[in-house]
Motif scaffolding. Sequence first.
Motif, mmCIF file in Angstrom:
data_model
loop_
_atom_site.group_PDB
_atom_site.id
_atom_site.type_symbol
_atom_site.label_atom_id
_atom_site.label_comp_id
_atom_site.label_asym_id
_atom_site.label_seq_id
_atom_site.Cartn_x
_atom_site.Cartn_y
_atom_site.Cartn_z
ATOM 1 N N LYS A 161 9.815 3.089 -6.188
ATOM 2 C CA LYS A 161 8.696 2.207 -5.849
ATOM 3 C C LYS A 161 7.527 2.444 -6.794
ATOM 4 N N ALA A 162 6.757 1.386 -6.984
ATOM 5 C CA ALA A 162 5.600 1.492 -7.882
ATOM 6 C C ALA A 162 4.425 0.747 -7.270
ATOM 7 N N VAL A 163 3.212 1.206 -7.599
ATOM 8 C CA VAL A 163 2.004 0.538 -7.101
ATOM 9 C C VAL A 163 1.280 -0.070 -8.299
ATOM 10 N N TYR A 164 0.887 -1.324 -8.145
ATOM 11 C CA TYR A 164 0.209 -2.060 -9.219
ATOM 12 C C TYR A 164 -1.158 -2.529 -8.741
ATOM 13 N N SER A 165 -2.118 -2.508 -9.655
ATOM 14 C CA SER A 165 -3.437 -3.091 -9.335
ATOM 15 C C SER A 165 -3.663 -4.300 -10.244
ATOM 16 N N LYS A 166 -4.818 -4.927 -10.080
ATOM 17 C CA LYS A 166 -5.203 -6.112 -10.868
ATOM 18 C C LYS A 166 -4.227 -7.274 -10.681
ATOM 19 N N ILE A 167 -3.740 -7.429 -9.452
ATOM 20 C CA ILE A 167 -2.851 -8.560 -9.151
ATOM 21 C C ILE A 167 -3.666 -9.561 -8.348
ATOM 22 N N LYS A 168 -3.326 -10.836 -8.521
ATOM 23 C CA LYS A 168 -3.982 -11.820 -7.659
ATOM 24 C C LYS A 168 -2.996 -12.179 -6.552
ATOM 25 N N ILE A 169 -3.276 -11.711 -5.338
ATOM 26 C CA ILE A 169 -2.323 -11.963 -4.239
ATOM 27 C C ILE A 169 -2.881 -13.069 -3.354
ATOM 28 N N LYS A 170 -2.070 -14.113 -3.203
ATOM 29 C CA LYS A 170 -2.561 -15.280 -2.445
ATOM 30 C C LYS A 170 -2.736 -14.949 -0.975
ATOM 31 N N ASN A 171 -1.656 -14.453 -0.380
ATOM 32 C CA ASN A 171 -1.792 -14.091 1.021
ATOM 33 C C ASN A 171 -1.476 -12.605 1.171
ATOM 34 N N ALA A 172 -2.516 -11.843 1.352
ATOM 35 C CA ALA A 172 -2.350 -10.381 1.339
ATOM 36 C C ALA A 172 -1.934 -9.819 2.695
ATOM 37 N N HIS A 173 -1.501 -10.659 3.619
ATOM 38 C CA HIS A 173 -1.133 -10.136 4.942
ATOM 39 C C HIS A 173 0.343 -10.392 5.298
ATOM 40 N N TYR A 174 1.150 -10.649 4.253
ATOM 41 C CA TYR A 174 2.593 -10.823 4.437
ATOM 42 C C TYR A 174 3.339 -9.813 3.585
ATOM 43 N N VAL A 175 4.377 -9.246 4.148
ATOM 44 C CA VAL A 175 5.259 -8.392 3.352
ATOM 45 C C VAL A 175 6.470 -9.252 2.962
ATOM 46 N N HIS A 176 6.965 -9.068 1.740
ATOM 47 C CA HIS A 176 8.139 -9.834 1.282
ATOM 48 C C HIS A 176 9.353 -8.909 1.213
ATOM 49 N N LEU A 177 10.483 -9.383 1.704
ATOM 50 C CA LEU A 177 11.737 -8.631 1.582
ATOM 51 C C LEU A 177 12.718 -9.466 0.766
ATOM 52 N N PHE A 178 13.365 -8.851 -0.220
ATOM 53 C CA PHE A 178 14.270 -9.591 -1.108
ATOM 54 C C PHE A 178 15.676 -9.009 -0.996
ATOM 55 N N PHE A 179 16.593 -9.816 -0.531
ATOM 56 C CA PHE A 179 17.989 -9.375 -0.478
ATOM 57 C C PHE A 179 18.660 -9.911 -1.738
ATOM 58 N N ASN A 180 18.966 -8.974 -2.642
ATOM 59 C CA ASN A 180 19.468 -9.360 -3.957
ATOM 60 C C ASN A 180 20.504 -8.309 -4.342
ATOM 61 N N SER A 181 21.782 -8.660 -4.185
ATOM 62 C CA SER A 181 22.818 -7.630 -4.344
ATOM 63 C C SER A 181 22.949 -7.166 -5.794
ATOM 64 N N GLY A 182 22.424 -7.956 -6.751
ATOM 65 C CA GLY A 182 22.465 -7.532 -8.154
ATOM 66 C C GLY A 182 21.462 -6.418 -8.390
ATOM 67 N N ALA A 183 20.225 -6.608 -7.929
ATOM 68 C CA ALA A 183 19.165 -5.635 -8.217
ATOM 69 C C ALA A 183 19.082 -4.521 -7.168
ATOM 70 N N ALA A 184 19.413 -4.835 -5.930
ATOM 71 C CA ALA A 184 19.266 -3.829 -4.858
ATOM 72 C C ALA A 184 20.527 -3.807 -3.991
ATOM 73 N N PRO A 185 21.678 -3.363 -4.583
ATOM 74 C CA PRO A 185 22.931 -3.407 -3.828
ATOM 75 C C PRO A 185 22.914 -2.516 -2.583
ATOM 76 N N GLY A 186 23.289 -3.110 -1.458
ATOM 77 C CA GLY A 186 23.405 -2.334 -0.216
ATOM 78 C C GLY A 186 22.105 -2.161 0.546
ATOM 79 N N PHE A 187 20.997 -2.637 -0.007
ATOM 80 C CA PHE A 187 19.726 -2.537 0.717
ATOM 81 C C PHE A 187 18.862 -3.738 0.326
ATOM 82 N N PHE A 188 17.608 -3.524 -0.055
ATOM 83 C CA PHE A 188 16.763 -4.679 -0.421
ATOM 84 C C PHE A 188 15.584 -4.239 -1.281
ATOM 85 N N GLY A 189 14.877 -5.228 -1.794
ATOM 86 C CA GLY A 189 13.640 -4.958 -2.524
ATOM 87 C C GLY A 189 12.473 -5.410 -1.661
ATOM 88 N N TRP A 190 11.293 -4.903 -1.940
ATOM 89 C CA TRP A 190 10.147 -5.324 -1.133
ATOM 90 C C TRP A 190 8.878 -5.434 -1.975
#
Length: 369
Positions: A161-190
């Motif tokens: 995991k990594a933390v980034y600053s200087k991002i423009k986040i449109k809605n800062a009160h939602y968490v995103h979960l990404f199910f992508n078996s190529g990049a995150a096999p067996g689990f997920f990205g967030w």
Amino acid sequence: MKKVIVVGAGIAGMSFASRLCGHGITCEIYESRRNASENADRASGILSKKGLERSGIKYKSSIENNLIGGIVHAGGNELRLRKNRTVAYIIDRKKLARGMYTELNAGKCAKFKFRKRLSRAELLELGRDENNIIIGADGAVSGVASAFGFPKIKEYILTYKAVYSKIKIKNAHYVHLFFNSGAAPGFFGWAAPYSKSRMEIGIGIDSRKKTNSRQAFRKFSETPIIKAMLKGSKLESEHASIIPISVRKQTAAGNVLLVGDAAGQVKATTGGGIIFGSLCAKIAADVVYENIRNNVSLWEYERRWRKACLKDLKMHGMIHKFYSGLTDRQFGFLLRAANAIEIDSLLSKYGDMDSWLRTIKNIALRKEQ
Ligand SMILES: Cc1cc2nc3c(=O)[nH]c(=O)nc-3n(C[C@H](O)[C@H](O)[C@H](O)COP(=O)(O)OP(=O)(O)OC[C@H]3O[C@@H](n4cnc5c(N)ncnc54)[C@H](O)[C@@H]3O)c2cc1C
């Protein structure tokens, strides 16, 4: 007189000590790090409000952000779950650890010994003395479990995991979960927003997939949606770590108990271990107290925590097994179908992030959360 020795000053070790102190019993806590908060940010802190309240953890001064919903992405589709109030928080893990330590230290009933990694030989020596009670709260790769011959944890997730600053986040009160078996096999990205301009991006992969988590993270960062999110951002920190996602078959033997990640008390669907780990640590402290006062067997811990948490943890395990077996297309189809039959509104209304059993019960009883 019996002596209680806690190995590890993580959330589980400190939750145990805090409960034991409440019973008026002192303990020694050995910790290999320099202090309780060092490296605590290797892990994330996305926690349901309900779970935090149930756990009794004092979290309010560690809140980084509040979440009102989540967006699940898979196979080009998405499922939005939202409430019009806070359902979860992003907790600053360093602040949380520091706060727990400060309170315990002020109470003077837990004696911390930092920069002391107990070796296998030292653990066995301590275990030989029947007047010692050893609490293995030493995390995912537990030296206590291996020294005392506990059965192995079978499933792990490797994280990056990594933390980034200087991002423009449109809605800062939602968490995103990404199910992508190529990049995150067996689990997920967030992607979890800390504020309108800071965000954590992470991935988990099944350790059996023999993939390097850093390389997988780079691949995930190159996916169009993450690349767009990170445009112009500044990298603040990055960490690799590990999460156990199966329960140990045995967590009590003789004068040794395992709690938290060391016992595998983690939700396999999300890798969340704070709520269940701290609940089980408290059960352990109650049993240790009863053992010292009334000679209640330490085996009672095994029975009580399994009764309180095992059904839920098993359900998380089954759901993880189900989703990790899906292809991205199948997952995307599932999200489309869920949207069509309005599962999103059912989950938004009745969902409980920590307990699928409670979610099912809530739906059956039409009990809104
Ligand atoms: C990337 C990532 C994201 C996560 N996100 C979440 C989340 O959003 N929500 C959630 O609920 N959970 C999350 N988790 C899981 C959560 O962080 C863990 O379940 C929790 O921290 C486990 O606490 P613990 O006290 O059992 O173990 P740990 O925090 O691992 O503590 C164990 C301690 O023992 C010490 N130790 C080990 N061996 C010895 C020894 N021999 N002698 C002395 N000291 C020793 C270690 O230094 C360590 O400090 C995440 C984990 C990761 C890796």
